[in-house]
Design a protein around this motif. Structure first.
Motif, PDB file in Angstrom:
ATOM      1  N   THR A   8       0.847  -1.014   0.132  1.00  0.00           N
ATOM      2  CA  THR A   8      -0.050  -0.244  -0.259  1.00  0.00           C
ATOM      3  C   THR A   8       0.923   1.574   0.296  1.00  0.00           C
ATOM      4  OG1 THR A   8      -1.627  -1.271   1.375  1.00  0.00           O
ATOM      5  CG2 THR A   8      -1.739   1.054   1.208  1.00  0.00           C
ATOM      6  N   TYR A   9       0.523   1.763  -1.110  1.00  0.00           N
ATOM      7  CA  TYR A   9       1.636   3.142  -1.326  1.00  0.00           C
ATOM      8  C   TYR A   9       0.664   4.572  -1.298  1.00  0.00           C
ATOM      9  CZ  TYR A   9       4.849   6.076  -3.637  1.00  0.00           C
ATOM     10  OH  TYR A   9       5.191   7.540  -4.400  1.00  0.00           O
ATOM     11  N   VAL A  10       0.534   5.503  -0.202  1.00  0.00           N
ATOM     12  CA  VAL A  10      -0.051   6.532  -0.550  1.00  0.00           C
ATOM     13  C   VAL A  10       0.871   7.461  -1.493  1.00  0.00           C
ATOM     14  CG1 VAL A  10      -0.621   8.503   1.413  1.00  0.00           C
ATOM     15  CG2 VAL A  10      -0.362   5.946   1.970  1.00  0.00           C
ATOM     16  N   VAL A  11      -0.740   7.924  -1.805  1.00  0.00           N
ATOM     17  CA  VAL A  11      -0.254   9.579  -2.812  1.00  0.00           C
ATOM     18  C   VAL A  11      -1.106  10.745  -1.758  1.00  0.00           C
ATOM     19  CG1 VAL A  11      -0.203   8.190  -4.650  1.00  0.00           C
ATOM     20  CG2 VAL A  11      -2.563   8.640  -4.278  1.00  0.00           C
ATOM     21  N   ASN A  12      -1.181  11.814  -2.172  1.00  0.00           N
ATOM     22  CA  ASN A  12      -1.653  12.622  -1.602  1.00  0.00           C
ATOM     23  C   ASN A  12      -2.834  13.827  -2.680  1.00  0.00           C
ATOM     24  OD1 ASN A  12       1.900  13.327  -1.241  1.00  0.00           O
ATOM     25  ND2 ASN A  12       0.305  13.131   1.221  1.00  0.00           N
ATOM     26  N   ASN A  13      -2.844  13.136  -3.406  1.00  0.00           N
ATOM     27  CA  ASN A  13      -3.660  13.869  -4.720  1.00  0.00           C
ATOM     28  C   ASN A  13      -4.498  13.140  -5.654  1.00  0.00           C
ATOM     29  OD1 ASN A  13      -3.380  16.946  -4.389  1.00  0.00           O
ATOM     30  ND2 ASN A  13      -1.422  16.242  -4.619  1.00  0.00           N
ATOM     31  N   GLU A  14      -5.665  13.133  -5.658  1.00  0.00           N
ATOM     32  CA  GLU A  14      -6.182  12.266  -6.940  1.00  0.00           C
ATOM     33  C   GLU A  14      -6.207  12.913  -7.986  1.00  0.00           C
ATOM     34  OE1 GLU A  14     -10.032   9.821  -5.420  1.00  0.00           O
ATOM     35  OE2 GLU A  14     -10.214  11.590  -6.191  1.00  0.00           O
ATOM     36  N   SER A  15      -5.878  12.361  -9.235  1.00  0.00           N
ATOM     37  CA  SER A  15      -6.511  13.028 -11.036  1.00  0.00           C
ATOM     38  C   SER A  15      -7.282  13.056 -10.923  1.00  0.00           C
ATOM     39  CB  SER A  15      -5.090  12.667 -11.148  1.00  0.00           C
ATOM     40  OG  SER A  15      -5.729  12.883 -12.939  1.00  0.00           O
ATOM     41  N   ALA A  16      -7.256  14.189 -12.108  1.00  0.00           N
ATOM     42  CA  ALA A  16      -9.105  14.476 -12.224  1.00  0.00           C
ATOM     43  C   ALA A  16      -9.336  13.115 -14.084  1.00  0.00           C
ATOM     44  CB  ALA A  16      -9.027  15.684 -12.544  1.00  0.00           C
ATOM     45  N   LYS A  17      -7.884  12.653 -14.388  1.00  0.00           N
ATOM     46  CA  LYS A  17      -7.837  12.891 -16.311  1.00  0.00           C
ATOM     47  C   LYS A  17      -6.700  11.580 -15.579  1.00  0.00           C
ATOM     48  CE  LYS A  17      -8.495  14.291 -20.648  1.00  0.00           C
ATOM     49  NZ  LYS A  17      -7.955  15.394 -21.308  1.00  0.00           N
ATOM     50  N   TYR A  18      -7.295  10.254 -15.789  1.00  0.00           N
ATOM     51  CA  TYR A  18      -6.329   9.112 -16.031  1.00  0.00           C
ATOM     52  C   TYR A  18      -5.764   8.065 -17.450  1.00  0.00           C
ATOM     53  CZ  TYR A  18      -6.149   8.793 -11.090  1.00  0.00           C
ATOM     54  OH  TYR A  18      -6.414   9.368  -9.826  1.00  0.00           O
ATOM     55  N   ASP A  19      -6.207   9.407 -17.595  1.00  0.00           N
ATOM     56  CA  ASP A  19      -5.538   8.982 -19.803  1.00  0.00           C
ATOM     57  C   ASP A  19      -4.862   9.065 -19.842  1.00  0.00           C
ATOM     58  OD1 ASP A  19      -5.799   9.254 -22.481  1.00  0.00           O
ATOM     59  OD2 ASP A  19      -8.006   8.973 -22.678  1.00  0.00           O
ATOM     60  N   PRO A  20      -3.970   8.308 -20.886  1.00  0.00           N
ATOM     61  CA  PRO A  20      -2.211   7.829 -20.243  1.00  0.00           C
ATOM     62  C   PRO A  20      -1.684   9.441 -22.181  1.00  0.00           C
ATOM     63  CG  PRO A  20      -2.881   6.058 -21.558  1.00  0.00           C
ATOM     64  CD  PRO A  20      -3.916   6.625 -21.073  1.00  0.00           C
ATOM     65  N   GLY A  21      -3.047   9.313 -22.457  1.00  0.00           N
ATOM     66  CA  GLY A  21      -3.067  10.085 -23.728  1.00  0.00           C
ATOM     67  C   GLY A  21      -3.151  11.623 -23.928  1.00  0.00           C
ATOM     68  N   THR A  22      -3.336  11.982 -23.317  1.00  0.00           N
ATOM     69  CA  THR A  22      -4.090  13.089 -23.296  1.00  0.00           C
ATOM     70  C   THR A  22      -4.133  13.812 -21.888  1.00  0.00           C
ATOM     71  OG1 THR A  22      -6.323  12.765 -22.367  1.00  0.00           O
ATOM     72  CG2 THR A  22      -5.937  12.207 -24.474  1.00  0.00           C
ATOM     73  N   THR A  23      -4.065  13.412 -20.649  1.00  0.00           N
ATOM     74  CA  THR A  23      -3.245  14.494 -19.515  1.00  0.00           C
ATOM     75  C   THR A  23      -2.542  14.527 -19.147  1.00  0.00           C
ATOM     76  OG1 THR A  23      -3.793  13.869 -16.965  1.00  0.00           O
ATOM     77  CG2 THR A  23      -2.114  12.046 -18.116  1.00  0.00           C
ATOM     78  N   ALA A  24      -2.104  15.934 -18.401  1.00  0.00           N
ATOM     79  CA  ALA A  24      -0.487  16.373 -18.105  1.00  0.00           C
ATOM     80  C   ALA A  24      -0.556  16.110 -16.707  1.00  0.00           C
ATOM     81  CB  ALA A  24      -0.963  17.901 -18.618  1.00  0.00           C
ATOM     82  N   GLU A  25      -1.648  15.860 -15.819  1.00  0.00           N
ATOM     83  CA  GLU A  25      -1.370  15.892 -14.535  1.00  0.00           C
ATOM     84  C   GLU A  25      -0.910  14.528 -13.700  1.00  0.00           C
ATOM     85  OE1 GLU A  25      -5.189  16.012 -12.935  1.00  0.00           O
ATOM     86  OE2 GLU A  25      -6.007  17.303 -14.847  1.00  0.00           O
TER      87      GLU A  25
END
Length: 529
Positions: free
Chosen positions: A28-45
């Protein structure tokens, strides 16, 4: 830059594997923010990279020593003129639902990125391909020089040599996506495990938005026999202090960030799993030159000169980060030189230049801050970032006698609003997508989807175009340095610091590494409790 010429910093971090106690496990690995876009081709997050980087792969990938190695492609060749690449897709390359990966999947994915309706933030990364930029501008001009000569052979041709092309191909914009999956649900395929079909070592099995994303080993991955983890959970804990408490209580195995005040303590303790990972990133804010009072370059310069970056790093961040006096961070070589060698400071200093800042503000019509208009500094909700901005807010009050309001909102609300370029000052930053200065500089070209300042300068655009077009790396380096100088002399951004990553990973986790491009990799991890 050749693939063998990456800096040692790019090797980032590798926790050497010992013989595993068992070849399975959960983490289990903690992240601090949730992305609005998990599309590899279109996201820049950046927030999407932990999921995308473990559920997808492209033609090539980064190894822990910073080199480029084969991924879905088993081999490739380059024509004598350095323009045409031919990749052979592995026979064993499959999607996580068992279907074969084909060269046609890449052709579809890349043309989708070049379709404005897809909303791809990094479409310009493909403009070096013949016909790509024209296709993006006019969909009827479909002469993009990328083709599948058969199911396992992908060929594409560039307009001019791109020394860092292989590094580009390791970024998610170039990953394949499946036409049948995407076309069936263009807006929602990345929100459901059953349709989030990838090519990486893990596959998504649960998406509990606001809580966690769960991945499991992908049995159809071409190298599945060497993937030990059975289950990988990315748990969302927005507050780094809460995440650290969970780590120290043994509830989680790793956290992506630690609270700044805890860095001195954690760095002095042995065996706690504290890690410093080199990063190629700069934290900065955008000034909007179209909004008063930021439409006056003297105001922008005064605001930048009035902050004490050394104090920010030492007392606010309490970190080993470096005060940033420009856009591009150190650590990227072009033509045998670090891009930042001998760079001008553009009137900035690690400490505040108070007298010069006051003089500029007075020239702009606001002596001792008198009459300074209402100004709002927008940011995404993050305790460390809000603390940083409060320090900057106090410096502006003390040094310039102006009041600036801070307005924070959740990322999913904040980012779409910033994209509209309606703010006055907006907190952002950029982490390298590939280890070359162009990953920072290309964002400020007129019309770039990542040009969130809405800024435009014809001389800048020409310098970037020339830097890309020349085959001479020294000429390209000179053009890029001149381009950065235009950004900084116009003070389009408020540079704050060049960053490292400070994280925790339990010592019993072996084989983990996190790249300076901010992707945590778990495919070689074993858990040896």
């Amino acid at each position: 830059m050749l693939k063998t010429a990456l800096l040692p910093a790019l090797a980032a971090l590798l926790l050497a594997s010992a013989s595993p106690v068992w070849a399975a496990g959960e983490l289990t690995y903690v992240v601090n923010n949730e992305s609005a876009k998990y599309d590899p081709g279109t996201t820049a997050e950046t927030f999407a990279t932990p999921i995308i980087g473990n559920a997808f792969e492209g033609l090539v990938k980064y190894a822990s020593d910073g080199s480029i190695v084969p991924a879905l492609a088993e081999s490739w060749t380059l024509s004598d003129d350095g323009l045409t690449y031919t990749f052979k897709i592995r026979d064993a390359a499959k999607w996580s639902d068992g279907k074969p990966v084909t060269a046609g999947d890449f052709v579809y994915a890349w043309k989708r990125v070049l379709t404005p309706a897809s909303g791809a933030m990094n479409a310009p990364m493909l403009y070096s391909i013949v016909g790509a930029e024209e296709y993006f501008a006019d969909q009827s001009k479909d002469s993009v020089a990328v083709s599948a000569t058969d199911d396992k052979t992908l060929t594409f041709t560039l307009k001019q040599r791109v020394p860092y092309m292989l590094q580009l191909l390791g970024f998610s914009t170039f990953f394949p996506v499946r036409e049948d999956i995407v076309s069936a649900n263009p807006d929602g395929w990345t929100t459901k495990p059953e349709t989030y079909i990838g090519t990486g070592p893990f596959k998504v099995t649960a998406m509990n938005f606001g809580e966690s994303v769960v991945l499991e080993k992908n049995p159809d991955y071409y190298n599945a026999e060497n993937v030990s983890l059975d289950k990988l959970t990315f748990r969302l804990i927005p507050d780094p202090a809460t995440a650290l408490a969970a780590y120290e209580a043994g509830d989680v195995d790793g956290i992506e960030a630690v609270p700044s005040p805890e860095i001195p303590r954690l760095s002095s303790e042995d065996g706690n799993g504290f890690l410093v990972v080199p990063a190629l990133g700069t934290t900065y804010a955008f000034f909007n030159p179209a909004q008063k009072p930021l439409d006056d370059v003297r105001v922008r310069k005064a605001l930048s000169m009035a902050i004490d970056r050394e104090e920010i790093v030492e007392f606010v961040l309490q970190s080993a980060d470096q005060p940033a006096l420009a856009l591009v961070p150190p650590g990227m070589n072009v033509a045998g030189e670090d891009f930042t060698d001998g760079r001008d400071t553009f009137g900035l200093a690690p400490t505040a230049e108070v007298d010069a800042a006051k003089a500029l503000l007075a020239e702009a019509g606001y002596p001792d801050g008198a009459g300074f208009p209402d100004t709002v500094f927008v940011t995404y909700s993050s305790p460390p970032i809000e603390k940083l901005l409060e320090a900057i807010q106090q410096m502006w009050k003390k040094n310039l006698n102006i009041d600036v309001k801070i307005q924070a909102s959740e990322w999913q609300v904040f980012y779409p609003e910033v994209q509209k370029v309606q703010y006055q000052i907006a907190q952002m930053g950029w982490g390298a997508d590939y280890p070359h200065p162009m990953t920072f500089l290309d964002n400020f070209v007129t019309g770039s989807p990542n040009n969130l300042a809405g800024w435009s300068n014809a001389d800048y655009d020409k310098l970037i175009a020339d830097a890309k077009a020349t085959g001479d790396e020294k000429v390209s380096l000179d053009d890029m340095r001149k381009a950065e100088a235009i950004i900084m002399n116009e003070m389009v951004i408020l540079p704050q610091y060049h960053r490292n990553q400070y994280m925790m990973m339990k010592p019993y986790v072996k084989g983990f590494w996190r790249s300076p491009l901010n992707v945590p990799y778990f495919d070689a991890v074993t858990v040896e409790k």
